[in-house]
Design an enzyme around this catalytic site. Structure first.
Site, mmCIF file in Angstrom:
data_model
loop_
_atom_site.group_PDB
_atom_site.id
_atom_site.type_symbol
_atom_site.label_atom_id
_atom_site.label_comp_id
_atom_site.label_asym_id
_atom_site.label_seq_id
_atom_site.Cartn_x
_atom_site.Cartn_y
_atom_site.Cartn_z
ATOM 1 N N ARG A 54 0.793 -1.229 0.000
ATOM 2 C CA ARG A 54 0.000 0.000 0.000
ATOM 3 C C ARG A 54 0.825 1.280 0.000
ATOM 4 N NH1 ARG A 54 -2.746 -3.778 1.746
ATOM 5 N NH2 ARG A 54 -0.834 -4.211 2.855
ATOM 6 N N THR A 55 1.816 1.328 0.871
ATOM 7 C CA THR A 55 2.505 2.605 1.030
ATOM 8 C C THR A 55 3.192 2.996 -0.272
ATOM 9 O OG1 THR A 55 2.802 2.129 3.353
ATOM 10 C CG2 THR A 55 4.156 3.885 2.455
ATOM 11 N N LYS A 83 25.721 -3.542 -3.880
ATOM 12 C CA LYS A 83 27.185 -3.468 -4.031
ATOM 13 C C LYS A 83 27.826 -2.823 -2.808
ATOM 14 C CE LYS A 83 26.736 -2.621 -9.010
ATOM 15 N NZ LYS A 83 26.918 -1.553 -10.013
ATOM 16 N N ARG A 104 11.546 3.976 2.790
ATOM 17 C CA ARG A 104 11.256 3.043 3.897
ATOM 18 C C ARG A 104 12.513 2.243 4.143
ATOM 19 N NH1 ARG A 104 6.120 -0.864 4.116
ATOM 20 N NH2 ARG A 104 5.272 1.065 4.942
ATOM 21 N N HIS A 132 5.865 6.066 11.398
ATOM 22 C CA HIS A 132 5.292 5.903 10.046
ATOM 23 C C HIS A 132 4.272 7.028 9.834
ATOM 24 C CE1 HIS A 132 3.796 4.271 6.422
ATOM 25 N NE2 HIS A 132 3.581 3.015 6.771
#
Ligand code: NCD
Length: 307
Positions: A54-55, A83, A104, A132
């Protein structure tokens, strides 16, 4: 130091700014066409070092619905992170390509660190078990839309209150509105972090109680905010298995709740809400996910100072 406006913690927004964003989201919902070209030529980068449905999608849909473009990764192994590139280098580079970044990351504090290296606004789309804030904007818009205002509610927050970042952000934000009472429902091992208890609930004089059994309090609630036990934050699997089914909201529990209670959940759900509840008119979690896109449209416009 520069004056770029970021959103790392819900408290980064003043109440006025918060109200502005919720008002703007409301207007976008009513008149989406008026907003559909505002960000043409602008780019949102979504840097997701942790899984999301969703986010990330709602951020990307939000940007596209404003006429903008997107770039980014949903899986850090597909970028130079694999890397060994540092977060600071990634942010320095991406902020020269994009106008705004939503990120995130599994580490608490990472979004804050990113602001040091970024030349564009950073939006914290979840930093570990910490905060959040855009889920909270979603939650506030949902409550405001379905319950008319953000004051005077008895709000039950149930599940993993220790690791659930949406819970920490929601408590911070709701503590700024009057006459709410919070009932925290969790197993002893998953109660809220001490800093939320001390620095928010106690300091701000918010009436709250902490209980273990949902059945004992469900009849008192205006809003029930369910959450998933956060498997990925546990140090050992045994504890997760023991705690994961602490709460299962089903129709028999719903039958004891008020007729106008609303059930919210940031999603994804695992099994803390039985599917049979989905058809109950009080189940509002899918609607909540939809509000998430509109409020992110409003937030992007606000941070880019377009409206
Ligand atoms: C939440 C998260 O990522 O913290 N999900 C979301 O953004 N809607 C809740 C969760 O994962 O349990």
């Amino acid at each position: 130091m520069n004056n770029i406006k970021h959103l790392i913690d819900p408290m980064d927004l003043s109440i006025m700014e918060l109200e502005d964003i919720l008002g703007l989201a409301n207007d976008i919902m009513k008149n989406p066409k008026e907003y559909s070209h505002l960000l043409s030529g602008k780019i949102l980068a979504t840097l997701f070092y942790e899984p999301s449905t969703r986010t990330r999608f709602s951020f990307e849909a939000a940007m596209m619905k404003l006429g903008g473009n997107i770039l980014g990764f949903s899986e850090p192994n597909s970028s130079s992170v694999s890397k060994g590139e540092s977060l600071s280098d990634t942010i320095k580079i991406v902020s020269t390509y994009a106008d705004i970044i939503a990120m995130r990351h599994p580490k608490e504090g990472s979004a804050k660190v990113a602001t040091i290296y970024s030349s564009v606004p950073i939006i914290n789309a979840g930093d570990g078990g910490h905060q959040h804030p855009t889920q909270t904007l979603t939650d506030l818009l949902t409550i405001k839309s379905l319950k008319e205002n953000l004051e005077g509610h008895v709000i039950g927050i149930c599940g993993d209150l220790k690791f659930g970042r949406t819970v920490h952000s929601l408590i911070k934000a709701i503590s700024r509105y009057k006459n709410n009472k919070i009932i925290l429902i969790s197993p002893e091992e998953l109660t809220i972090p001490q800093y939320i208890r001390d620095e928010i609930l106690i300091k701000e004089n918010i009436p709250f109680i902490e209980v273990e059994r949902l059945e004992d309090v469900i009849d008192k609630l205006d809003i029930l905010y369910m959450t998933r036990v956060q498997k990925e934050r546990f140090f050992n699997e045994e504890d997760y298995i023991r705690l994961k089914d602490s709460y299962i909201l089903d129709q028999s529990k719903m039958s004891k709740a008020k007729k106008d209670m609303i059930v919210l959940h940031p999603l994804p759900r695992v099994n803390e809400i039985a599917q049979e509840v989905d058809k109950d008119p009080r189940a509002c979690y899918f609607k909540q996910a939809e509000y998430g896109m509109y409020v992110r449209m409003a937030l992007i416009l606000k941070l880019l100072e377009v409206r």
